[in-house]
Motif scaffolding. Structure first.
Motif, PDB file in Angstrom:
ATOM      1  N   CYS A   1      64.531 122.270  32.022  1.00 52.29           N
ATOM      2  CA  CYS A   1      65.112 122.182  33.368  1.00 52.29           C
ATOM      3  C   CYS A   1      65.406 120.714  33.654  1.00 52.29           C
ATOM      4  N   GLY A   2      66.655 120.355  33.575  1.00 54.51           N
ATOM      5  CA  GLY A   2      67.041 118.949  33.776  1.00 54.51           C
ATOM      6  C   GLY A   2      67.367 118.321  32.439  1.00 54.51           C
ATOM      7  N   TYR A   3      68.667 118.241  32.156  1.00 53.21           N
ATOM      8  CA  TYR A   3      69.110 117.700  30.859  1.00 53.21           C
ATOM      9  C   TYR A   3      69.331 116.190  30.997  1.00 53.21           C
ATOM     10  N   SER A   4      68.236 115.491  31.224  1.00 50.27           N
ATOM     11  CA  SER A   4      68.282 114.031  31.326  1.00 50.27           C
ATOM     12  C   SER A   4      68.361 113.447  29.912  1.00 50.27           C
TER      13      SER A   4
ATOM     14  N   LEU B   1      73.307 126.337  30.995  1.00 50.28           N
ATOM     15  CA  LEU B   1      73.861 127.015  32.165  1.00 50.28           C
ATOM     16  C   LEU B   1      73.846 126.071  33.358  1.00 50.28           C
ATOM     17  N   VAL B   2      74.951 126.053  34.096  1.00 50.15           N
ATOM     18  CA  VAL B   2      74.980 125.263  35.330  1.00 50.15           C
ATOM     19  C   VAL B   2      74.209 126.037  36.396  1.00 50.15           C
ATOM     20  N   GLY B   3      73.238 125.374  36.982  1.00 49.42           N
ATOM     21  CA  GLY B   3      72.445 126.037  38.024  1.00 49.42           C
ATOM     22  C   GLY B   3      71.376 125.099  38.521  1.00 49.42           C
ATOM     23  N   ASP B   4      70.895 125.356  39.715  1.00 50.05           N
ATOM     24  CA  ASP B   4      69.846 124.516  40.279  1.00 50.05           C
ATOM     25  C   ASP B   4      68.501 124.999  39.741  1.00 50.05           C
ATOM     26  N   PRO B   5      67.790 124.157  38.961  1.00 41.10           N
ATOM     27  CA  PRO B   5      66.496 124.609  38.419  1.00 41.10           C
ATOM     28  C   PRO B   5      65.476 124.885  39.525  1.00 41.10           C
ATOM     29  N   GLY B   6      65.757 124.399  40.732  1.00 37.11           N
ATOM     30  CA  GLY B   6      64.843 124.632  41.838  1.00 37.11           C
ATOM     31  C   GLY B   6      65.263 125.815  42.699  1.00 37.11           C
ATOM     32  N   SER B   7      66.101 126.682  42.156  1.00 34.16           N
ATOM     33  CA  SER B   7      66.558 127.836  42.935  1.00 34.16           C
ATOM     34  C   SER B   7      66.271 129.136  42.175  1.00 34.16           C
ATOM     35  N   LEU B   8      65.731 130.095  42.888  1.00 37.26           N
ATOM     36  CA  LEU B   8      65.423 131.393  42.267  1.00 37.26           C
ATOM     37  C   LEU B   8      66.668 132.051  41.693  1.00 37.26           C
ATOM     38  N   GLU B   9      67.808 131.812  42.363  1.00 43.83           N
ATOM     39  CA  GLU B   9      69.063 132.454  41.943  1.00 43.83           C
ATOM     40  C   GLU B   9      69.408 132.108  40.495  1.00 43.83           C
TER      41      GLU B   9
ATOM     42  N   ASP C   1      60.759 113.234  40.678  1.00 40.30           N
ATOM     43  CA  ASP C   1      59.543 114.037  40.874  1.00 40.30           C
ATOM     44  C   ASP C   1      59.798 115.164  41.866  1.00 40.30           C
ATOM     45  N   ILE C   2      60.625 114.869  42.875  1.00 41.27           N
ATOM     46  CA  ILE C   2      60.917 115.876  43.905  1.00 41.27           C
ATOM     47  C   ILE C   2      61.584 117.092  43.259  1.00 41.27           C
ATOM     48  N   ALA C   3      62.563 116.821  42.392  1.00 42.96           N
ATOM     49  CA  ALA C   3      63.274 117.926  41.714  1.00 42.96           C
ATOM     50  C   ALA C   3      62.317 118.704  40.818  1.00 42.96           C
ATOM     51  N   ASN C   4      61.426 118.002  40.114  1.00 45.29           N
ATOM     52  CA  ASN C   4      60.496 118.682  39.211  1.00 45.29           C
ATOM     53  C   ASN C   4      59.482 119.535  39.973  1.00 45.29           C
ATOM     54  N   VAL C   5      59.042 119.048  41.135  1.00 45.31           N
ATOM     55  CA  VAL C   5      58.125 119.836  41.961  1.00 45.31           C
ATOM     56  C   VAL C   5      58.835 121.099  42.448  1.00 45.31           C
ATOM     57  N   SER C   6      60.074 120.926  42.875  1.00 47.59           N
ATOM     58  CA  SER C   6      60.849 122.071  43.358  1.00 47.59           C
ATOM     59  C   SER C   6      61.017 123.107  42.245  1.00 47.59           C
ATOM     60  N   THR C   7      61.326 122.636  41.052  1.00 49.49           N
ATOM     61  CA  THR C   7      61.480 123.544  39.902  1.00 49.49           C
ATOM     62  C   THR C   7      60.177 124.287  39.625  1.00 49.49           C
ATOM     63  N   ALA C   8      59.082 123.528  39.600  1.00 48.94           N
ATOM     64  CA  ALA C   8      57.782 124.138  39.273  1.00 48.94           C
ATOM     65  C   ALA C   8      57.396 125.193  40.308  1.00 48.94           C
TER      66      ALA C   8
ATOM     67  N   THR D   1      59.363 126.914  42.219  1.00 49.45           N
ATOM     68  CA  THR D   1      60.258 128.064  42.052  1.00 49.45           C
ATOM     69  C   THR D   1      59.781 128.951  40.899  1.00 49.45           C
ATOM     70  N   LEU D   2      59.432 128.294  39.799  1.00 47.77           N
ATOM     71  CA  LEU D   2      58.975 129.056  38.635  1.00 47.77           C
ATOM     72  C   LEU D   2      57.661 129.771  38.917  1.00 47.77           C
ATOM     73  N   ARG D   3      56.770 129.073  39.615  1.00 50.03           N
ATOM     74  CA  ARG D   3      55.477 129.693  39.933  1.00 50.03           C
ATOM     75  C   ARG D   3      55.655 130.882  40.878  1.00 50.03           C
TER      76      ARG D   3
END
Lengths: 528, 230
Positions: free
Chosen positions: A306-309, A347-355, A378-385, A387-389
């Motif tokens: 999640c996040g192709y940095s 895939l294009v998509g927001d890793p922090g979104s359930l959709e 960190d904010i994006a990674n927290v959001s992703t985590a 969402t996944l949880r």
């Protein structure tokens, strides 16, 4: 209000038999499970048995068509004819009825009508309920795919020779079982208004020019176009720019009409080509996206990045080198394009979104080895985590940490392993300052080019019992160094254990050696 | 005499390096902004201001020594390159370590005179892959390398007259009963290249070779004493 299950008399009067049956069916776990299974088998592309069913149906279609073609000029064995006319038709009929059954719930409509009537204290209106059921079923029957399904059953009445031609409808059933054909159809249907307009325009031109050429040519004895049917045929052949030349106008007036039709034909052809091309261009992103989702769903196990940095790109490359599968989600289109150029499923998509995950339709428990949150924020990674949880409690999540102050927040978000790169670099740099040679040795060991690797080998109960002690490992022929044994249960590392050290199930051997010799050693452990 | 570590810049990387080395070395932080200076002072470090036009020769007179290490950890990649080049000109004997964002910078920093370059992105990617693919190995090596545990990694130079001179690695690894594990040897005859013992070569140990060993602190010291290593 009555909540199903009981067929008693809760409202002071006896229940209608249809309502009783509806409640009984709705309450039956077995019935609901069976209907769900049938629906899943027929409609759910993720169901592995659907692929088998589709393949079988495609095979039956081809058998049917081959028999039809062969029957034209050759004798076909009675057995094959019986198979074609009865067995295949019965299979298609069963499929049609099952699809009709699972399309909507008659019991739900009856109960809905009953409870609505009860609410307003009026007698149960069975006909109204049946009408609703029929409307729903009819809405399915009107669908083009359902009509094709029905037509494909018609050859069952093989005694009517004309109806045999309906076997060709079985070919159209391929649309139902072949994803690419379905996709083609859906792309074209997105332009149905434009195509319909063009068809109407072309039809008017054909009709007008057909009538005109008939009027101009029919009374001329030298002209072959002497009936309206021939005139319309000539018009269609000319407007399509095919121009067989079997019928040509003989009069100057007729030729003038021909010139108009030819020019109109070029326009019609150009328009239809441009409509089809623009439909494909507009839908291409969606087609590619669908393909990506299908590819991801087909993988048995993969790492989800999640996040192709910059780090994400390198991690994905390293994992691919080791033969691992990687799926990437990133909100940035350029990053996704770059991932695809590297041969990754992205895939294009927001890793922090359930959709985004719902669109991917992946099975976290079965498919995802680990989720890597590698966004630079960190904010994006927290959001992703989080969402996944929210979707899955067990999946392993690793995240990079940008700022030390956020470590606790990442842990609270349910991330299993937090990697603070700056701290790691600090440790490495300090180690280099103190023991540069030792540092270089370990660093060289972990480099991709190193032939010598450190690996872990988990002992199962069978191997551990057979070996007994470290002495029985016999690492020398494989030129391996046994650094130690890690006890997973006790979380204890026994460094350089003595020969008499007892091995147990769940022990992990940490060995250093040439990669191919470690592989041989692993195989040997199980083959001994 | 305690060696000195000079850290240039006070990025998050520099902070972590400073925290890790302060217990073993004398640390001085060189910064070029007020914000960095204030943060470094608050963290209790000795701080000096520098300018990119500095010639560094005065500092080199004080700190240029073989055992001293300089860390170039500025946030700007171009500034870091420029600084490395400037420092190399003045600090001839010290070891210069530089941090690089990507592979391209690694090459440039080496050209600028850095003795060792840490490619941050590559190292992070390697670590992530090791963590998810070989979690136990990574954990064990991490403890050996970086945590203050009794199990350690050490380098021991073979001195003249050591009983190990003339021995072969196979005898030590699979026939002998050493309490430590020799994982690699740096052979001076082979232009200081690494010979991993696990590669299976029956290496002949000579005076001046450096052994890289893993073992408990006491075992390593006993081994060092027994072979008369440095």
């Amino acid at each position: 209000m009555h909540q199903g299950g009981s067929a008693s008399e809760p409202f002071g009067h006896s229940l209608h038999v249809a309502v009783r049956m509806a409640y009984a069916l709705q309450a039956s776990e077995r019935y609901r499970r069976f209907k769900h299974r049938i629906h899943d088998l027929l409609e759910n592309n993720a169901n592995p048995y659907k692929k088998v069913l589709d393949a079988m149906m495609i095979m039956l279609i081809f058998i049917s068509v081959v028999i039809l073609i062969r029957e034209v000029k050759n004798h076909v064995a009675d057995g094959w004819l019986f198979f074609n006319n009865y067995v295949i038709s019965m299979i298609f009929l069963t499929e049609y009825l099952l699809r009709l059954w699972v399309h909507s719930s008659a019991t739900a409509r009856i109960i809905e009508q009953y409870e609505r009537d009860l609410f307003v204290q009026r007698p149960f209106r069975l006909l109204s309920a049946l009408g609703a059921v029929m409307r729903e079923k009819f809405s399915y029957m009107r669908k083009p795919v359902a009509i094709v399904d029905l037509m494909a059953i018609v050859p069952f009445f093989h005694e009517m020779r004309l109806l045999r031609i309906f076997i060709i409808f079985r070919v159209f059933k391929l649309f139902r079982y072949t994803k690419s054909l379905r996709q083609l159809l859906s792309i074209l249907s997105s332009k149905r208004f434009e195509l319909l307009t063009l068809l109407i325009f072309a039809s008017i031109v054909v009709f007008v020019s057909g009538v005109m050429i008939y009027v101009m040519e029919a009374n001329n004895p030298d002209s072959p176009i002497n009936t309206l049917y021939k005139a319309l045929y000539w018009s269609v052949v000319t407007i399509s720019t095919v121009g067989y030349g079997d019928f040509v106008p003989a009069t100057n007036e007729g030729r003038a009409v021909a010139m108009v039709v030819i020019i109109t034909g070029i326009a019609v052809l150009s328009f239809s080509t441009s409509i089809v091309v623009s439909a494909f261009t507009e839908q291409m992103d969606e087609v590619v996206r669908t393909k990506t989702i299908q590819d991801a769903r087909a993988l048995s196990q993969f790492y989800l990045v999640c996040g192709y940095s910059e780090i994400g790109a390198l991690v994905a490359r390293r994992l691919r080198t080791r033969g691992r599968k990687v799926v990437v989600i990133d909100r940035d289109e350029r990053a996704v394009r770059s991932a695809k150029e590297q041969g990754l499923i992205a895939l294009v998509g927001d890793p922090g979104s359930l959709e985004s995950y719902k669109a991917l339709k992946i099975d976290f428990a079965r498919q995802v080895l680990c989720v890597l949150c590698l966004d630079e924020s960190d904010i994006a990674n927290v959001s992703t985590a989080l969402t996944l949880r929210a979707m899955h409690q067990e999946v392993r999540i690793l995240s990079v940490l940008e700022h030390e102050a956020n470590r606790k927040r990442l842990k609270l978000a349910g991330i299993n392993e937090v990697l603070y790169v700056q701290e790691m670099i600090g440790l490495v740099a300090a180690e280099f300052g103190g023991k540069p040679v030792a540092f270089e040795a370990i660093h060289a060991l972990s480099s991709e080019q190193s032939e010598v690797v450190t690996d872990e080998i988990t002992l199962d109960e069978h191997v551990a019992r057979r070996l007994g002690t470290v002495e029985a490992l016999h690492v020398k022929p494989f030129r391996l160094i046994l650094l130690g044994v890690y006890d997973l249960a006790e979380r204890h590392f026994a460094f350089h254990p003595p020969k008499e050290f007892a091995l147990q199930s769940g022990h992990i051997l940490i060995v250093m050696g040439m990669a191919h010799l470690i592989r041989e050693f692993k195989a040997d452990l199980h083959l001994r | 005499m305690e060696s000195t570590v000079l850290i240039f810049g006070y990025s998050e990387y520099a902070v972590q390096i400073a925290k890790q080395v302060r217990s073993l070395h004398h640390v001085r932080i060189f910064v070029h902004t007020d914000g960095e200076a204030q943060r470094a002072l608050e963290d209790g470090f000795e701080v000096e201001r520098f300018d990119f036009s500095d010639r560094w020769h005065d500092d080199a007179q004080h700190y240029d020594a073989f055992q001293n290490v300089l860390y170039c950890a500025l946030e700007g990649r171009e500034e870091n390159l420029f600084l490395t080049l400037s420092l190399r000109d003045a600090f001839v004997r010290s070891t210069i370590v530089a941090l690089a964002g990507n592979h391209e910078d690694v090459h440039k920093l080496k050209m600028a005179g850095a003795d060792k370059v840490f490619p941050i992105v590559q190292m992070t990617a390697d670590l992530i892959v090791d963590l998810i693919e070989k979690p136990i190995v990574t954990d064990v090596l991490h403890k050996i390398l970086y945590e203050k545990s009794d199990l350690q990694i050490a380098q021991i130079t073979i001195t003249k007259g050591s009983w190990l001179c003339g021995k072969r690695t196979h005898d030590l690894l699979w026939e002998g009963d050493l309490e430590v594990i020799i994982i690699a040897i740096v052979d001076l005859e082979l232009h200081s290249t690494f010979v991993f013992t696990a590669k299976g070569l029956n290496h002949h140990i000579d005076e001046g070779d450096i052994l890289v060993v893993i073992g408990y602190h006491g075992q390593i010291e006993a081994f060092r004493a027994s072979i008369g290593g440095a």
